[in-house]
Write an enzyme that holds these catalytic residues in place. Sequence first.
Site, PDB file in Angstrom:
ATOM      1  N   THR A  18      -7.479  37.132  49.894  1.00  0.00           N
ATOM      2  CA  THR A  18      -8.695  36.948  49.099  1.00  0.00           C
ATOM      3  C   THR A  18      -9.529  35.803  49.651  1.00  0.00           C
ATOM      4  O   THR A  18     -10.749  35.842  49.634  1.00  0.00           O
ATOM      5  CB  THR A  18      -8.327  36.647  47.629  1.00  0.00           C
ATOM      6  OG1 THR A  18      -7.416  37.645  47.159  1.00  0.00           O
ATOM      7  CG2 THR A  18      -9.548  36.643  46.740  1.00  0.00           C
ATOM      8  N   ARG A  22      -3.220  32.345  53.962  1.00  0.00           N
ATOM      9  CA  ARG A  22      -2.355  31.398  53.241  1.00  0.00           C
ATOM     10  C   ARG A  22      -0.909  31.775  53.460  1.00  0.00           C
ATOM     11  O   ARG A  22      -0.528  32.932  53.262  1.00  0.00           O
ATOM     12  CB  ARG A  22      -2.631  31.434  51.742  1.00  0.00           C
ATOM     13  CG  ARG A  22      -3.849  30.667  51.398  1.00  0.00           C
ATOM     14  CD  ARG A  22      -4.068  30.579  49.906  1.00  0.00           C
ATOM     15  NE  ARG A  22      -5.485  30.330  49.710  1.00  0.00           N
ATOM     16  CZ  ARG A  22      -6.107  30.372  48.568  1.00  0.00           C
ATOM     17  NH1 ARG A  22      -5.442  30.655  47.466  1.00  0.00           N
ATOM     18  NH2 ARG A  22      -7.392  30.132  48.479  1.00  0.00           N
ATOM     19  N   SER A 113      -6.019  25.995  48.712  1.00  0.00           N
ATOM     20  CA  SER A 113      -6.644  25.904  47.398  1.00  0.00           C
ATOM     21  C   SER A 113      -5.746  25.278  46.341  1.00  0.00           C
ATOM     22  O   SER A 113      -5.265  24.166  46.504  1.00  0.00           O
ATOM     23  CB  SER A 113      -7.119  27.296  46.977  1.00  0.00           C
ATOM     24  OG  SER A 113      -7.873  27.201  45.814  1.00  0.00           O
ATOM     25  N   HIS A 114      -5.462  26.031  45.289  1.00  0.00           N
ATOM     26  CA  HIS A 114      -4.700  25.520  44.147  1.00  0.00           C
ATOM     27  C   HIS A 114      -3.193  25.652  44.362  1.00  0.00           C
ATOM     28  O   HIS A 114      -2.418  25.258  43.508  1.00  0.00           O
ATOM     29  CB  HIS A 114      -5.094  26.306  42.904  1.00  0.00           C
ATOM     30  CG  HIS A 114      -4.915  27.773  43.116  1.00  0.00           C
ATOM     31  ND1 HIS A 114      -5.782  28.500  43.898  1.00  0.00           N
ATOM     32  CD2 HIS A 114      -3.965  28.627  42.714  1.00  0.00           C
ATOM     33  CE1 HIS A 114      -5.365  29.747  43.946  1.00  0.00           C
ATOM     34  NE2 HIS A 114      -4.253  29.862  43.240  1.00  0.00           N
ATOM     35  N   ASP A 277      -9.277  21.639  41.379  1.00  0.00           N
ATOM     36  CA  ASP A 277      -8.066  22.083  42.082  1.00  0.00           C
ATOM     37  C   ASP A 277      -7.903  21.401  43.440  1.00  0.00           C
ATOM     38  O   ASP A 277      -8.618  20.454  43.755  1.00  0.00           O
ATOM     39  CB  ASP A 277      -8.081  23.600  42.251  1.00  0.00           C
ATOM     40  CG  ASP A 277      -9.121  24.059  43.257  1.00  0.00           C
ATOM     41  OD1 ASP A 277     -10.136  23.350  43.404  1.00  0.00           O
ATOM     42  OD2 ASP A 277      -8.923  25.100  43.896  1.00  0.00           O
ATOM     43  N   ASP A 279      -8.722  22.033  46.558  1.00  0.00           N
ATOM     44  CA  ASP A 279      -9.864  21.882  47.465  1.00  0.00           C
ATOM     45  C   ASP A 279     -11.188  21.718  46.736  1.00  0.00           C
ATOM     46  O   ASP A 279     -12.249  21.775  47.366  1.00  0.00           O
ATOM     47  CB  ASP A 279      -9.927  23.053  48.447  1.00  0.00           C
ATOM     48  CG  ASP A 279     -10.105  24.398  47.752  1.00  0.00           C
ATOM     49  OD1 ASP A 279      -9.671  24.529  46.593  1.00  0.00           O
ATOM     50  OD2 ASP A 279     -10.683  25.306  48.370  1.00  0.00           O
ATOM     51  N   ASP A 281     -12.890  23.516  44.459  1.00  0.00           N
ATOM     52  CA  ASP A 281     -13.860  24.559  44.106  1.00  0.00           C
ATOM     53  C   ASP A 281     -13.620  25.148  42.718  1.00  0.00           C
ATOM     54  O   ASP A 281     -14.479  25.830  42.177  1.00  0.00           O
ATOM     55  CB  ASP A 281     -13.944  25.657  45.182  1.00  0.00           C
ATOM     56  CG  ASP A 281     -12.609  26.300  45.499  1.00  0.00           C
ATOM     57  OD1 ASP A 281     -11.604  25.938  44.857  1.00  0.00           O
ATOM     58  OD2 ASP A 281     -12.575  27.164  46.406  1.00  0.00           O
ATOM     59  N   ARG A 282     -12.455  24.889  42.140  1.00  0.00           N
ATOM     60  CA  ARG A 282     -12.194  25.416  40.790  1.00  0.00           C
ATOM     61  C   ARG A 282     -12.432  24.339  39.741  1.00  0.00           C
ATOM     62  O   ARG A 282     -12.386  23.149  40.052  1.00  0.00           O
ATOM     63  CB  ARG A 282     -10.747  25.888  40.673  1.00  0.00           C
ATOM     64  CG  ARG A 282     -10.429  27.056  41.550  1.00  0.00           C
ATOM     65  CD  ARG A 282      -9.019  27.535  41.277  1.00  0.00           C
ATOM     66  NE  ARG A 282      -8.739  28.726  42.055  1.00  0.00           N
ATOM     67  CZ  ARG A 282      -7.874  29.661  41.716  1.00  0.00           C
ATOM     68  NH1 ARG A 282      -7.159  29.526  40.611  1.00  0.00           N
ATOM     69  NH2 ARG A 282      -7.684  30.717  42.469  1.00  0.00           N
ATOM     70  N   THR A 344     -12.957  40.787  43.096  1.00  0.00           N
ATOM     71  CA  THR A 344     -12.465  39.410  43.123  1.00  0.00           C
ATOM     72  C   THR A 344     -12.631  38.831  44.524  1.00  0.00           C
ATOM     73  O   THR A 344     -12.320  39.487  45.516  1.00  0.00           O
ATOM     74  CB  THR A 344     -10.976  39.402  42.732  1.00  0.00           C
ATOM     75  OG1 THR A 344     -10.889  39.779  41.361  1.00  0.00           O
ATOM     76  CG2 THR A 344     -10.357  38.033  42.924  1.00  0.00           C
ATOM     77  N   LYS A 376     -17.761  28.463  45.223  1.00  0.00           N
ATOM     78  CA  LYS A 376     -17.666  27.967  43.864  1.00  0.00           C
ATOM     79  C   LYS A 376     -17.483  26.457  43.932  1.00  0.00           C
ATOM     80  O   LYS A 376     -17.071  25.931  44.966  1.00  0.00           O
ATOM     81  CB  LYS A 376     -16.542  28.643  43.097  1.00  0.00           C
ATOM     82  CG  LYS A 376     -15.168  28.576  43.740  1.00  0.00           C
ATOM     83  CD  LYS A 376     -14.253  29.544  43.000  1.00  0.00           C
ATOM     84  CE  LYS A 376     -12.809  29.395  43.416  1.00  0.00           C
ATOM     85  NZ  LYS A 376     -12.442  30.226  44.548  1.00  0.00           N
ATOM     86  N   ARG A 496      -1.624  40.554  38.293  1.00  0.00           N
ATOM     87  CA  ARG A 496      -2.524  39.943  37.318  1.00  0.00           C
ATOM     88  C   ARG A 496      -2.961  41.016  36.324  1.00  0.00           C
ATOM     89  O   ARG A 496      -3.401  42.105  36.717  1.00  0.00           O
ATOM     90  CB  ARG A 496      -3.755  39.361  37.999  1.00  0.00           C
ATOM     91  CG  ARG A 496      -3.445  38.299  39.050  1.00  0.00           C
ATOM     92  CD  ARG A 496      -4.623  37.354  39.208  1.00  0.00           C
ATOM     93  NE  ARG A 496      -4.553  36.541  40.402  1.00  0.00           N
ATOM     94  CZ  ARG A 496      -3.805  35.450  40.551  1.00  0.00           C
ATOM     95  NH1 ARG A 496      -3.009  35.057  39.568  1.00  0.00           N
ATOM     96  NH2 ARG A 496      -3.839  34.747  41.673  1.00  0.00           N
TER      97      ARG A 496
HETATM   98  C1  G16 Z   1      -9.612  32.513  45.571  1.00  0.00           C
HETATM   99  C2  G16 Z   1     -10.925  33.196  45.731  1.00  0.00           C
HETATM  100  C3  G16 Z   1     -11.461  33.597  44.383  1.00  0.00           C
HETATM  101  C4  G16 Z   1     -10.451  34.436  43.639  1.00  0.00           C
HETATM  102  C5  G16 Z   1      -9.143  33.679  43.554  1.00  0.00           C
HETATM  103  C6  G16 Z   1      -8.023  34.506  42.954  1.00  0.00           C
HETATM  104  O1  G16 Z   1      -9.797  31.304  44.919  1.00  0.00           O
HETATM  105  O2  G16 Z   1     -11.855  32.356  46.358  1.00  0.00           O
HETATM  106  O3  G16 Z   1     -12.649  34.291  44.580  1.00  0.00           O
HETATM  107  O4  G16 Z   1     -10.898  34.737  42.359  1.00  0.00           O
HETATM  108  O5  G16 Z   1      -8.719  33.303  44.837  1.00  0.00           O
HETATM  109  O6  G16 Z   1      -7.734  35.559  43.804  1.00  0.00           O
HETATM  110  P1  G16 Z   1      -6.461  36.447  43.572  1.00  0.00           P
HETATM  111  O7  G16 Z   1      -6.588  36.984  42.177  1.00  0.00           O
HETATM  112  O8  G16 Z   1      -6.555  37.507  44.635  1.00  0.00           O
HETATM  113  O9  G16 Z   1      -5.240  35.573  43.696  1.00  0.00           O
HETATM  114  P2  G16 Z   1      -9.234  29.958  45.539  1.00  0.00           P
HETATM  115  O10 G16 Z   1      -9.688  28.891  44.605  1.00  0.00           O
HETATM  116  O11 G16 Z   1      -7.747  30.170  45.563  1.00  0.00           O
HETATM  117  O12 G16 Z   1      -9.825  29.897  46.909  1.00  0.00           O
END
Ligand code: G16
Length: 541
Positions: A18, A22, A113-114, A277, A279, A281-282, A344, A376, A496
């Site tokens: 996404t 990772r 990210s998170h 979070d 990085d 962005d959340r 997503t 974001k 999810r």
């Molecule tokens: C990333 C994406 C988001 C997405 C999220 C969850 O966020 O940038 O657009 O909504 O993952 O994705 P999934 O449901 O596929 O785990 P982040 O903050 O992890 O970069």
Amino acid sequence: MTLQIIPTSPIDGQVPGTSGLRKKTHVFQQPHYLENYVQSIFDGIGGVVGKTLVLGGDGRYFNAQAAQVVLRMASANDAAKVIVGQNALLSTPAASRLIRKRGANGGIILSASHNPGGPDGDFGVKYNIANGGPAPEPVTSAITQAAAGITQYCILTAQDVDLSQPGLQDLHGMEVEVVDPVADYASLMEELFDFAAISALFQSGFTLRFDAMHAVTGPYASAILEDRLGASPGSVLNAVPLPDFGKGHPDPNPIWAKDLMDVMMGSDAPDFGAASDGDGDRNMIVGRGCYVTPSDSLAVLAANATLVPAYADGLKGVARSMPTSQAVDRVAEAQGLDCYATPTGWKFFGNLLDAGRATLCGEESAGTGSDHIREKDGLWAVLFWLNILAKRRMSVAEILADHWARFGRNYYSRHDYEALDTATAEALINDLRDRLPTLPGTTAGPLTMTEAEDFAYDDPVDGSRTTGQGLNIRFDGDARVMLRLSGTGTEGATLRVYLERFDAEALDLDAQAALAPVAAATEALTNLRARTGRDAPDVIT
Ligand code: G16
């Protein structure tokens, strides 16, 4: 310094999800792993000869070493320049801003990210394009193809570049510019929001607690909230980025930001709580005794946008990811705005923002942003709320209650089942997908199904079609469930389940109680407990 061309071969699994690639940190630390992927990015975008790139990361374990590898490879691949955050730090929104402001060709962000960091945690690499946004599907496909066919990579043998001070350096003919990671971003926030009004709010005694979760937002939040806006010293907690995020899980939701939630639900809670979070962005928004879901937050921002100087003339349109609740749709309808539902992934908003079709975008996964950048933006969302609170002088709970009274309430919750056996999770989704055409008109537990689709998105700007983006099932009584597998996990599969039900009358129900019929229908439809062996979700947001 010598230039080396290292023979290599493709490594399984180098496919971005996404949001970038990772994996477990130890996977990235394997010989050639990072180098293969970085070369694949360069090859996938047609090479970096003469190009300018932005580079930074969220400070997690392996961030500093990986940044040096990227610099040595960029130089060896004849890039003209890399603009890198001091100490290799840049939040994702700050990187997006820097790419746009400096007209860079793209950027590499080192972040998972998170996801937790550390030797046993996760690491990640994302590539953002010249508009500052995440690489869209054609670019990630080209990178995947390059990774699948790689035979060699180019790298310099050189001493580490000193990234501890801003300034210019030369790395074998490539310019390295080390920049303050906060300055440009903070100036942009000052342009967008009414800083005078927010300062006055703090001067009136308004109290804030911002949990930076030992991640990259700490320096940004301290500089903006405390130093520029006058929140009292100590309002920003866990402000120093740590390689292992203090052994925490830097995901701003009620589960992982529990300390903050406990404070905000306590008797002497501050007026406003927020978290960001890994990085940056959340975001999570909490009022005194009142958690704001990301979906409601997006709707409230849209409804109150004209209170913010940058959006005073109104919005061009709004967009949400399909699993995000339809609360913002109601605001859009009332204001006569176009409203888009995308798959997503923030990358799907890029075209809408570039084409001027949407100003605000948001996702249920705690992401909200606007056309100021192409990512974001956690702190931006916090400042947006502070701007609204400064203008309306109501509490968060009052603003939510007022919003629901005007628009009705979309009860919403996401249930995550983590680290499932991949084959089991895929079979559950595939079986349900096969049954979709037969579902409308039949019942599932207490509810009757009215529509069932395997969500596909037709991008209105470039005409591309993206299929297989989640199973979306609607029930009578204005309710729905969506199911999809996460594209950001690094262990097994994460299922999810997104639950939603609209109510125009009963506005104060407990969300899980309000959604119980939808959850029961989902269980009846999927037999999820028996199939996964799980009694309850691992995470409820
Ligand atoms: C990333 C994406 C988001 C997405 C999220 C969850 O966020 O940038 O657009 O909504 O993952 O994705 P999934 O449901 O596929 O785990 P982040 O903050 O992890 O970069």
